[in-house]
Design an enzyme around this catalytic site. Structure first.
Site, PDB file in Angstrom:
ATOM      1  N   LYS A   1      -6.639   0.257  12.354  1.00 32.54           N
ATOM      2  CA  LYS A   1      -5.921   1.344  13.012  1.00 32.54           C
ATOM      3  C   LYS A   1      -6.534   1.602  14.388  1.00 32.54           C
ATOM      4  O   LYS A   1      -7.745   1.580  14.545  1.00 32.54           O
ATOM      5  CB  LYS A   1      -5.980   2.591  12.140  1.00 32.54           C
ATOM      6  CG  LYS A   1      -5.279   2.350  10.826  1.00 32.54           C
ATOM      7  CD  LYS A   1      -4.919   3.620  10.116  1.00 32.54           C
ATOM      8  CE  LYS A   1      -3.981   3.293   8.993  1.00 32.54           C
ATOM      9  NZ  LYS A   1      -4.645   2.461   7.968  1.00 32.54           N
TER      10      LYS A   1
ATOM     11  N   GLU B   1       0.836  -1.201   0.000  1.00 34.43           N
ATOM     12  CA  GLU B   1       0.000   0.000   0.000  1.00 34.43           C
ATOM     13  C   GLU B   1       0.874   1.257   0.000  1.00 34.43           C
ATOM     14  O   GLU B   1       1.993   1.232   0.523  1.00 34.43           O
ATOM     15  CB  GLU B   1      -0.853  -0.042   1.274  1.00 34.43           C
ATOM     16  CG  GLU B   1      -1.809   1.092   1.457  1.00 34.43           C
ATOM     17  CD  GLU B   1      -1.767   1.628   2.867  1.00 34.43           C
ATOM     18  OE1 GLU B   1      -1.772   2.847   3.031  1.00 34.43           O
ATOM     19  OE2 GLU B   1      -1.717   0.810   3.806  1.00 34.43           O
TER      20      GLU B   1
END
Ligand code: PSU
Ligand code: MN
Length: 290
Positions: free
Chosen positions: A149, A18
């Site tokens: 996250k 990513e």
């Protein structure tokens, strides 16, 4: 033939990486150093790294060192998810790709494994859920991360993954890793002990005709205390709400505030887990290719 396509056609293990973490996640010059470290970790594991990004309107699968440097220092780089990807390409923009966009582009290129730090999910701020979740529900790819996250509503995100039929595996862990913390209180539905076992689950997922992703949640080797991080998260979310920060700016803002509140410790953990996840993804890609 481009090196990534050549590797894939020879059946070599390839790992997609990513790039929003490069454009929005970490500050310069650490972002470039970490990107290089991730690339190196995939190579050390015996796989071929393919950083995915949009460079001046062109989708690149496998950035050259030159492209990587340009992306890491592009001040105007955008954040590409699925809803803005086509417009960024048509507008000849440069962008880091989120988990949602990277998963789509990696799968389209025939890459089965992808590494990131943490996936997006359900935010505490109302009506904000990352496009990552729906993208993972319809993209049959194996993603290595350290959970979602820590700035997110972890319980709600786990529930959404269940609803969306995304396969969730703890890597040598019974509990959800919380990105910056090795462990949260939330149990996971399944665990695997090795790259080979993760590869077996992915093969079964595909054989069953399931179109959703397999998530491998890899706890960071050395993290921060869960309760402490959660206290910073609550504070950062309060501030974001007060300041009206929302949309695609929210995730980068919260991560930045966490880094400030932790005196840089959260960024150190972020760097560590990115490299560890890249290495594990390389090992799983090798197990899948053999
Ligand atoms: N890592 C970071 N900062 C980020 C991201 C990763 O340090 O902003 C990106 C990831 O690419 C993830 C995305 O897919 O944030 C989620 O953003 P959103 O909540 O806007 O969907
Ligand atoms: Mn969002």
């Amino acid at each position: 033939m481009p090196p990534i396509r050549q590797a894939l056609s020879q059946g070599a293990p390839v790992v997609a990486l990513e790039s929003t973490v490069i454009t929005h996640g970490l500050a310069r010059p650490e972002n470039l150093e970490v990107a290089r470290a991730m690339v190196g970790a995939v190579e050390e594991a015996g796989a071929v790294p393919a950083v995915i990004a949009v460079i001046e309107g062109e989708v690149r699968v496998g950035l050259s060192e030159e492209d990587l440097e340009a992306l890491a220092s592009a001040p105007e780089a955008e954040k590409a998810s699925l809803w803005n990807l086509a417009a960024l390409v048509a507008g000849k923009k440069t962008a880091g790709t989120t988990v949602a966009a990277t998963a789509h582009l990696a799968h389209r290129a025939g890459i089965p494994v992808f590494a990131t730090g943490g996936i997006g999910g359900v935010h505490y701020s109302p009506f904000d859920e990352s496009a990552d979740l729906v993208a993972l529900s319809k993209t049959p790819i194996l993603v290595v991360s350290s959970g979602m996250k820590s700035i997110l509503d972890l319980e709600a995100t786990l529930e959404r993954l269940e609803t969306l039929g995304v396969a969730v595996l703890g890597y040598r862990s019974d509990r959800l890793p919380a990105f910056h913390s090795q462990e949260s209180p939330y149990p996971l539905p399944a665990r695997v002990e090795s790259p080979k076992e993760a590869a077996q689950v992915f093969r079964a997922q595909r054989a069953l005709g399931l179109s959703s992703a397999v998530l491998v949640f890899n706890p960071v080797s050395e993290g921060l205390p869960f309760e402490e991080v959660q206290a910073w998260v609550r504070e950062a979310n309060r501030e974001a709400a007060e300041r009206g920060i929302q949309g695609k700016a929210l995730t980068p803002y919260l991560l930045r505030r966490l880094a400030e509140r932790s005196g840089g410790a959260s960024d150190r953990v972020n760097r560590r887990l990115l490299v560890e996840n890249a290495r594990l993804a390389g090992e799983i890609a090798r197990a899948l290719a053999s």
